[in-house]
Design a protein around this motif. Structure first.
Motif, PDB file in Angstrom:
ATOM      1  N   ARG A 158      44.652  36.704  41.419  1.00 17.97           N
ATOM      2  CA  ARG A 158      43.839  36.336  42.586  1.00 17.97           C
ATOM      3  C   ARG A 158      43.766  37.526  43.538  1.00 17.97           C
ATOM      4  N   HIS A 159      42.739  37.525  44.390  1.00 16.87           N
ATOM      5  CA  HIS A 159      42.622  38.617  45.360  1.00 16.87           C
ATOM      6  C   HIS A 159      41.985  38.113  46.649  1.00 16.87           C
ATOM      7  N   ARG A 160      42.285  38.825  47.708  1.00 18.92           N
ATOM      8  CA  ARG A 160      41.759  38.504  49.036  1.00 18.92           C
ATOM      9  C   ARG A 160      41.411  39.830  49.724  1.00 18.92           C
ATOM     10  N   TYR A 270      42.677  45.146  49.402  1.00 16.37           N
ATOM     11  CA  TYR A 270      42.822  43.815  48.826  1.00 16.37           C
ATOM     12  C   TYR A 270      44.299  43.431  48.746  1.00 16.37           C
ATOM     13  N   ASN A 288      49.935  34.518  53.497  1.00 14.10           N
ATOM     14  CA  ASN A 288      49.235  34.348  54.765  1.00 14.10           C
ATOM     15  C   ASN A 288      49.863  35.212  55.849  1.00 14.10           C
ATOM     16  N   THR A 291      48.798  38.692  55.106  1.00 12.47           N
ATOM     17  CA  THR A 291      47.396  38.877  55.491  1.00 12.47           C
ATOM     18  C   THR A 291      47.268  39.125  56.989  1.00 12.47           C
TER      19      THR A 291
END
Length: 306
Positions: A158-160, A270, A288, A291
């Motif tokens: 997964r990536h953000r 990312y 989170n 982030t």
């Protein structure tokens, strides 16, 4: 015969990793212990499961046929047996491994550790260096979250997108490039330092310059961003690097920021993790928190008169 359901999870790991060593690393057991499990699986199934082919091991036809079903059974068992209690950070005891680029660790590693310890004092952290290329560490569970300048190539990662960083120049106070406008010609004529763990004296900046008909003189390659910035502080060299990620380190060294005299696409940042942690409440809290810590880098600091 009486079946040991632990062998099902071992079989799933062996089929996914394709090696005894890889499966052992995932389960944090020794290779001989995993080899014994493979022996028991062979006895139970009447099939070799994995066979030696040169330096590697290959699955048998039966192993290939059962791989999808085995994985589905293991995932279903985990779902059935895993309760989802409310996350209590005050009692959480866990070790998280964060693999970031060295500049990111310098910029906000301390802030991340402080935020984690403040909320979950029982959590321990490992901050490791980003290797600079794709690794299977996320898939094996050896790394919880990682940084990357691009989206992952593997479908189960997964990536953000955290943000995008513009490219700037950093030089010492009194560097000749400060006097007068920074043109492509003056930039190319200066002495430069690159950042490369492999010692490369060329990067994408050189490709952009070549397209403009210029070539810069790189006199040294530094293994880490901190080293490159220290070289820029002590010598008349130019280091070309992301602005927000290196802001704190540049300020501490008293370096001057100059604009890049030609267009270069911004560098994306990312956050990566493996899909197995999508529903893990503690891991969700960690990523989170990571982030929020990383996004703080991209907040423009106020000017002195604000």
């Amino acid at each position: 015969m009486q079946l040991d359901l632990n062998l099902l999870t071992a079989l799933d790991a062996l089929l996914e990793e394709g090696s005894v060593a890889g499966a052992a690393a995932r389960f944090h057991v020794t290779a001989p212990a995993m080899s014994r499990s493979l022996g028991r699986i062979r006895k139970a199934t009447g099939d070799q499961i994995l066979v030696r082919t040169g330096r590697h091991m290959a699955p048998t036809p039966r192993a290939l046929a059962m791989r999808t079903e085995v994985h589905a059974l293991v995932q279903q068992a985990h779902h059935l047996l895993s309760a989802r209690p409310e996350l209590d950070l005050t009692t959480l005891e866990r070790v998280f491994t964060v693999r970031w680029h060295d500049a990111l660790t310098t910029a906000c590693g301390t802030a991340l550790v402080a935020a984690v310890h403040r909320q979950a004092p029982g959590v321990k952290m490992r901050l490791t260096v980003e290797p600079g290329h794709d690794t299977p560490e996320l898939r094996r569970g050896e790394v919880d979250v990682a940084s990357s300048a691009g989206p992952p190539s593997l479908p189960d990662i997964r990536h953000r997108l955290i943000g995008q960083d513009r490219i700037i120049l950093a030089v010492r106070a009194g560097h000749p490039l400060i006097e007068g406008p920074v043109t492509v010609e003056r930039y190319a004529a200066a002495d430069h330092v690159t950042v490369s763990r492999r010692g490369s004296l060329r990067d994408r900046v050189d490709d952009a310059l070549a397209a403009l008909g210029h070539e810069r003189r790189v006199i040294v390659s530094a293994p880490a961003t901190d080293t490159a910035l220290q070289l820029a502080r002590d010598a008349d060299v130019v280091v070309t690097l992301p602005e927000a990620v290196t802001r704190s380190a540049r300020d501490q060294l008293g370096l001057t920021m100059l604009p890049l005299p030609f267009d270069l696409p911004p560098v994306p940042l990312y956050l990566l993790w493996h899909q197995r942690y999508d529903d893990d409440l503690a891991h969700t809290w960690l990523r989170n928190t990571a982030t929020q810590t990383l996004q703080a880098l991209f907040v423009t600091p106020p000017t002195p008169d604000q």
